[in-house]
Enzyme design. Structure first.
Site, PDB file in Angstrom:
ATOM      1  N   SER A  57     112.884 -71.022 -26.916  1.00  0.00           N
ATOM      2  CA  SER A  57     113.244 -69.622 -27.138  1.00  0.00           C
ATOM      3  C   SER A  57     113.298 -69.277 -28.623  1.00  0.00           C
ATOM      4  CB  SER A  57     114.608 -69.326 -26.510  1.00  0.00           C
ATOM      5  OG  SER A  57     114.640 -69.735 -25.167  1.00  0.00           O
TER       6      SER A  57
HETATM    7  N1  SAH Z   1     116.192 -73.607 -23.001  1.00  0.00           N
HETATM    8  C1  SAH Z   1     114.862 -74.045 -23.370  1.00  0.00           C
HETATM    9  C2  SAH Z   1     113.784 -72.987 -23.215  1.00  0.00           C
HETATM   10  C3  SAH Z   1     113.601 -72.657 -21.827  1.00  0.00           C
HETATM   11  S1  SAH Z   1     112.022 -72.057 -21.330  1.00  0.00           S
HETATM   12  C4  SAH Z   1     114.819 -74.581 -24.785  1.00  0.00           C
HETATM   13  O1  SAH Z   1     115.834 -74.520 -25.489  1.00  0.00           O
HETATM   14  O2  SAH Z   1     113.779 -75.089 -25.180  1.00  0.00           O
HETATM   15  C5  SAH Z   1     112.448 -71.920 -19.616  1.00  0.00           C
HETATM   16  C6  SAH Z   1     112.492 -73.236 -18.901  1.00  0.00           C
HETATM   17  O3  SAH Z   1     113.006 -72.979 -17.595  1.00  0.00           O
HETATM   18  C7  SAH Z   1     111.105 -73.849 -18.707  1.00  0.00           C
HETATM   19  O4  SAH Z   1     111.079 -75.150 -19.220  1.00  0.00           O
HETATM   20  C8  SAH Z   1     110.919 -73.819 -17.190  1.00  0.00           C
HETATM   21  O5  SAH Z   1     110.181 -74.929 -16.688  1.00  0.00           O
HETATM   22  C9  SAH Z   1     112.352 -73.850 -16.711  1.00  0.00           C
HETATM   23  N2  SAH Z   1     112.567 -73.374 -15.338  1.00  0.00           N
HETATM   24  C10 SAH Z   1     112.022 -72.315 -14.713  1.00  0.00           C
HETATM   25  N3  SAH Z   1     112.483 -72.222 -13.454  1.00  0.00           N
HETATM   26  C11 SAH Z   1     113.358 -73.252 -13.274  1.00  0.00           C
HETATM   27  C12 SAH Z   1     114.152 -73.709 -12.185  1.00  0.00           C
HETATM   28  N4  SAH Z   1     114.145 -73.113 -10.992  1.00  0.00           N
HETATM   29  N5  SAH Z   1     114.937 -74.794 -12.363  1.00  0.00           N
HETATM   30  C13 SAH Z   1     114.953 -75.450 -13.561  1.00  0.00           C
HETATM   31  N6  SAH Z   1     114.219 -75.074 -14.615  1.00  0.00           N
HETATM   32  C14 SAH Z   1     113.421 -73.986 -14.484  1.00  0.00           C
END
Ligand code: SAH
Length: 213
Positions: A57
Site C-alpha cells: 500500500s
Molecule cells: N498489507 C499489505 C498490502 C496488501 S495488498 C502490505 O503491507 O504489503 C492486499 C492483499 O490482500 C493481497 O496480498 C491479497 O492477496 C490479499 N487478500 C485478498 N483477499 C484476501 C483474503 N480473502 N484473505 C487473505 N488475504 C487476501
C-alpha cells in the site's frame, strides 16, 4: 532533502497527525518489503507491485489506516491481507500482538521470512482466507482489512471484541472505494467514512489457482 524525511513531511501534511504512527513509519525500512528492482522507490508515497497482481500500500494509506485504529500496547489486532508484511510490521510496533492472514501462499512465505529476519516476535502469520476471519484467535480488539470488500463482512464484525474497531476499504468499484471505520457497540455497529482510497479486491478462497496461471 532526505527522501524519508520528505515522505514523513508529506504524510503529516496529508493528515497523518499521530506522532507514534509517524515515528514507526520513519523507522521501518520499507525497502526490505519491496522487490529488489524497486528498492530505490521505497520511500516514495506510492503503492508498488509485489507480485501475484498485488501491491504494497501507499505509505499515506498505511499511515491513515493505522492512525484510525487507535492502537495501544494492550491491543490484539487481526490484519487481513499480509501482502509484503509491511503493514503488519508497522502494526506490531504499536500494539501487543498481530495476527495476519494472506490467501497467496508464496507472498505469505516471503513475508514470514522477513518477519524472521527482522525479528518481530509479536506477529503470527498464516495462509488462509481472511473473509472467514481467524475464529480460533477471536475476539480481536482491532481488525484491519487491507483489501477492498463489497460490504462490511458480518463474519469479521462477529470476531470483533465489544467496543472494538475495524478499519476496512469498502466499495465494489475501484473508483468508489471508501475507508470505513466500524466500531462495535452494544446494539450493533457505528460506521464513519474516512475518505476515498484504491485497493485490490478482497477475494474469497485461497489464491493457489491464480498462482498457477
Ligand atoms: N498489507 C499489505 C498490502 C496488501 S495488498 C502490505 O503491507 O504489503 C492486499 C492483499 O490482500 C493481497 O496480498 C491479497 O492477496 C490479499 N487478500 C485478498 N483477499 C484476501 C483474503 N480473502 N484473505 C487473505 N488475504 C487476501
Amino acid at each position: 532533502m532526505n527522501p524519508k524525511f520528505r515522505l514523513i513531511l508529506e504524510l503529516r501534511q496529508s493528515g497523518v497527525s499521530d506522532n507514534n504512527v509517524l515515528r514507526v513509519i520513519e523507522e521501518m525500512p520499507r525497502e526490505v518489503f519491496v522487490p529488489e528492482a524497486l528498492k530505490h522507490n521505497a520511500n516514495e508515497n506510492t503503492p508498488l507491485p509485489i507480485g501475484y497482481g498485488q501491491t504494497i500500500s501507499q505509505p499515506l494509506v498505511v499511515g491513515l489506516m493505522t492512525q484510525a485504529l487507535r492502537l495501544n500496547n494492550r491491543i490484539k489486532v487481526l490484519e487481513i491481507g499480509t501482502g509484503s508484511g509491511y503493514q503488519a510490521a508497522i502494526l506490531s510496533k504499536l500494539c501487543r500482538r498481530v495476527y495476519t492472514m494472506e490467501r497467496h501462499r508464496p507472498l505469505l512465505q516471503e513475508a514470514e521470512q522477513r518477519f524472521r529476519e527482522m525479528a518481530f516476535p509479536n506477529i503470527t502469520a498464516i495462509a488462509g482466507d481472511g473473509t472467514l476471519g481467524w475464529p480460533e484467535q477471536a475476539p480481536f480488539e482491532r481488525i484491519l482489512v487491507t483489501a477492498a470488500a463489497i460490504d462490511i463482512p458480518e463474519i469479521l464484525v462477529d470476531q470483533l471484541a465489544p467496543g472494538g474497531i475495524m478499519v476496512i476499504p469498502v466499495g465494489d468499484e475501484i473508483y468508489t472505494q471508501r475507508i470505513m471505520r466500524v466500531t462495535k457497540t452494544d446494539d450493533g455497529i457505528e460506521t464513519e467514512d474516512l475518505g476515498g482510497v484504491r485497493f485490490v479486491p478482497l477475494l474469497p478462497g485461497m489464491g493457489d489457482e491464480e498462482d498457477k496461471g
